[in-house]
Design an enzyme around this catalytic site. Sequence first.
Site, PDB file in Angstrom:
ATOM      1  N   CYS A  88       0.841  -1.197   0.000  1.00  0.00           N
ATOM      2  CA  CYS A  88       0.000   0.000   0.000  1.00  0.00           C
ATOM      3  C   CYS A  88       0.883   1.255   0.000  1.00  0.00           C
ATOM      4  O   CYS A  88       1.644   1.458  -0.933  1.00  0.00           O
ATOM      5  CB  CYS A  88      -0.989  -0.054   1.157  1.00  0.00           C
ATOM      6  SG  CYS A  88      -2.369   1.100   0.964  1.00  0.00           S
ATOM      7  N   HIS A 196      -3.859  -5.235  -0.268  1.00  0.00           N
ATOM      8  CA  HIS A 196      -3.282  -5.704   0.990  1.00  0.00           C
ATOM      9  C   HIS A 196      -3.219  -7.224   0.993  1.00  0.00           C
ATOM     10  O   HIS A 196      -4.214  -7.872   1.290  1.00  0.00           O
ATOM     11  CB  HIS A 196      -4.127  -5.215   2.169  1.00  0.00           C
ATOM     12  CG  HIS A 196      -3.964  -3.758   2.432  1.00  0.00           C
ATOM     13  ND1 HIS A 196      -3.031  -3.258   3.295  1.00  0.00           N
ATOM     14  CD2 HIS A 196      -4.587  -2.678   1.902  1.00  0.00           C
ATOM     15  CE1 HIS A 196      -3.083  -1.938   3.308  1.00  0.00           C
ATOM     16  NE2 HIS A 196      -4.027  -1.563   2.468  1.00  0.00           N
ATOM     17  N   GLU A 198      -2.006  -9.101   3.137  1.00  0.00           N
ATOM     18  CA  GLU A 198      -2.283  -9.619   4.485  1.00  0.00           C
ATOM     19  C   GLU A 198      -3.769  -9.656   4.799  1.00  0.00           C
ATOM     20  O   GLU A 198      -4.188 -10.223   5.790  1.00  0.00           O
ATOM     21  CB  GLU A 198      -1.515  -8.789   5.536  1.00  0.00           C
ATOM     22  CG  GLU A 198      -2.106  -7.416   5.878  1.00  0.00           C
ATOM     23  CD  GLU A 198      -1.778  -6.318   4.865  1.00  0.00           C
ATOM     24  OE1 GLU A 198      -1.298  -6.646   3.768  1.00  0.00           O
ATOM     25  OE2 GLU A 198      -2.027  -5.140   5.187  1.00  0.00           O
TER      26      GLU A 198
END
Lengths: 216, 264
Positions: A88, A196, A198
């Site tokens: 990001c 993202h 994650e």
Amino acid sequence: MRVAIIDYGSGNLRSVAKAFEHAAHEQMIATEIEITNNAERVGTADRIVLPGVGTYADCRKGLDGVTGMVEVLEETVLKGGRPFLGICVGMQLLSTSGLEKELTYGFGWIKGDVIRIIPEKQNLKVPQIGWNTLELAARHPLFEGIHTGENGLHAYFVHSYHFDCLDKQNQLAITDYGGPITAAIAHNNLAGTQFHPEKSQRLGLQFIANFLQWQP
Amino acid sequence: MSMKTRIIPCLDVMDGRVVKGINFVDLVDAGDPVEVAHAYNLAGADELCFLDITASCDNRDTILDVVARTAECCFMPVTVGGGVRTINDIRKLLMAGADKVSVNTAAVRNTDFVAQAADKFGDQCIVIAIDAKKISKEGESPRWEIFTHGGRTPTGIDTIEFAQKVVALGAGEILLTSIDRDGTKAGYNIELTRKLADNVHVPVIASGGVGTLDHLVEGIRDGHAAAVLAASIFHFGSYSIREAKQYMAKAGIAVRLDGYGESR
């Protein structure tokens, strides 16, 4: 192998660390994940991750505030070729400059500016928040085993600004949000994602595992 | 390629425990928000929302533990709201693993707080939660007033005007709950949702009143919301996330399936 996740006061470090641990465990990759604000520890890590939640200017200030960090990154990543992943705003900081709230200079490692999303279709909302598919520019080890394209897996995006790469060769994947948006970049040992990993469930964990095994 | 409509299950959490009952099979402890979150993670929910309704200040940090433990097993976006009053509250939630933080009363009391939070953490992670109630009478042009404290306290503030103001200050998303519909299972307040969604450039999450899968479709198709939030229809097992998504897909709404929630 040791992965350093750089702590510079940005949010979501823990989520990133947990996702890396999970991906490594799932694919049986022996990895030690370390969250650190120690430039020396980052300099000696096998892989380096720069997460980022917040505004471009705030993240840049935060990183500059960590003694020796930017210098170590230049030494080990830009000159030393160490595998690097920016997430990001962590990816956006590789750009020439960011125009979020105020003009801020980035590392300038990948030419281009970070600018506000202006969708061609008026009814599209900004920020882009949610799940979108990816279109790969070329096959790449970072997307090995990940089904992309219109019927592929989705990645999670949450952003108002995007990386307008000057050299489209650096654009590894795009997503469509009222026009093409840089979703992932790759250049030599540098990688970055606007989405993202994650937080992108299956796609994200596979991407992280691929990064852990990437030999740029 | 296109952005998909999000389905967001919302969990009310008090003192670290799920408040409204959860009726899933296979859960060892249905009162543990983390276990419920994990079940929704496997089911392919697009995002999770925790609403912390802890009353006592002493137990305010229990939600941080819930968020932190959720981040260990759920690799999906999490929004947390309830009692968020300071920049430090937001920071702590983000550090624990939240992706977005929803602000309600503190934003109504002081809109400058919205600007401060957005400047610090970016527009994209500041959600403003608005609880609105219709105050116009039959035959008048519709007006909705913002209420706080679970719909008990009127503020005299117009919903649409307030939303436009906070968006201009940096709110990245609006979570809109119709107090008139909340808990009724009569469907979202489409008139209100549409009016708001058409008047702000940020995504609007529709909330309050879902009883059937048709209501989810209506929220998107007629209410122009970008995402739909629901609690009881999922918590009580009336419908699975996958069933809801398949139903929406049939109605022509783009959703993300990615193989989640398929029978094993």
